[in-house]
Design a protein around this motif. Structure first.
Motif, mmCIF file in Angstrom:
data_model
loop_
_atom_site.group_PDB
_atom_site.id
_atom_site.type_symbol
_atom_site.label_atom_id
_atom_site.label_comp_id
_atom_site.label_asym_id
_atom_site.label_seq_id
_atom_site.Cartn_x
_atom_site.Cartn_y
_atom_site.Cartn_z
ATOM 1 N N TYR A 60 -5.060 -2.923 -2.012
ATOM 2 C CA TYR A 60 -5.398 -2.274 -3.266
ATOM 3 C C TYR A 60 -6.718 -1.548 -3.085
ATOM 4 O O TYR A 60 -7.627 -2.058 -2.423
ATOM 5 N N VAL A 62 -9.412 1.752 -5.044
ATOM 6 C CA VAL A 62 -9.687 2.665 -6.145
ATOM 7 C C VAL A 62 -9.897 4.055 -5.562
ATOM 8 O O VAL A 62 -10.708 4.236 -4.663
ATOM 9 N N ARG A 63 -9.153 5.018 -6.085
ATOM 10 C CA ARG A 63 -9.293 6.413 -5.644
ATOM 11 C C ARG A 63 -10.407 7.105 -6.404
ATOM 12 O O ARG A 63 -10.974 6.550 -7.348
ATOM 13 N N GLY A 66 -10.717 7.104 -10.099
ATOM 14 C CA GLY A 66 -11.040 5.850 -10.771
ATOM 15 C C GLY A 66 -9.849 4.941 -11.009
ATOM 16 O O GLY A 66 -10.001 3.865 -11.587
ATOM 17 N N LYS A 67 -8.673 5.353 -10.558
ATOM 18 C CA LYS A 67 -7.464 4.557 -10.768
ATOM 19 C C LYS A 67 -7.228 3.619 -9.588
ATOM 20 O O LYS A 67 -7.523 3.943 -8.448
ATOM 21 N N LEU A 68 -6.670 2.440 -9.910
ATOM 22 C CA LEU A 68 -6.341 1.443 -8.893
ATOM 23 C C LEU A 68 -4.962 1.738 -8.322
ATOM 24 O O LEU A 68 -3.984 1.879 -9.064
#
Length: 127
Positions: A60, A62-63, A66-68
């Motif tokens: 996992y 974070v891009r 800001g999304k996981l």
């Protein structure tokens, strides 16, 4: 029983080389140019094994938006175990999680774990 190991655990190193080789073999298919060492150090990386046999890994991250997101890879013929591993790992996070499916098997795995198609090959789940 499925065991989960992270890079800070000594058990992880029993499977590290095999997992690294699997990642590098499948790297083009999962469209991640990052090195195995990079994903181990800079993501939430989980290695899965059962009865001493490596299943694969899920990580996992974070891009920039800001999304996981999650990405993963596994040995062939482990589809049911992959679903179980993904469901297990989703319990460790809250909020929205995104994933891009690069093939039909990946899309089916995501759908069976409760993801919904967002746009084309982008899937999302709200936890």
């Amino acid at each position: 029983m499925i065991n989960v190991w992270i890079p800070s655990q000594k058990e992880f190193y029993k499977y590290k080389e095999e997992c690294k080789n699997l990642y590098e073999t499948l790297q083009d298919k999962i469209t991640d140019p990052s090195s195995f060492e990079y994903i181990c150090k800079n993501t939430f990386f989980y290695l899965f094994e059962a009865k001493g046999v490596l299943i694969g890994g899920i990580y996992y991250f974070v891009r920039e938006d800001g999304k996981l997101y999650l990405n993963g890879f596994a040995k062939r013929k482990m589809h049911n175990l992959c679903i179980e591993c993904l469901k297990m790992s989703l319990n460790w996070f809250r909020g929205r999680v995104y994933a891009q499916a690069q093939n039909r098997a990946s899309a089916l795995c995501l759908l069976r774990c409760g993801f919904k198609r967002d746009v084309k090959n982008l899937f999302v789940i709200s936890l």
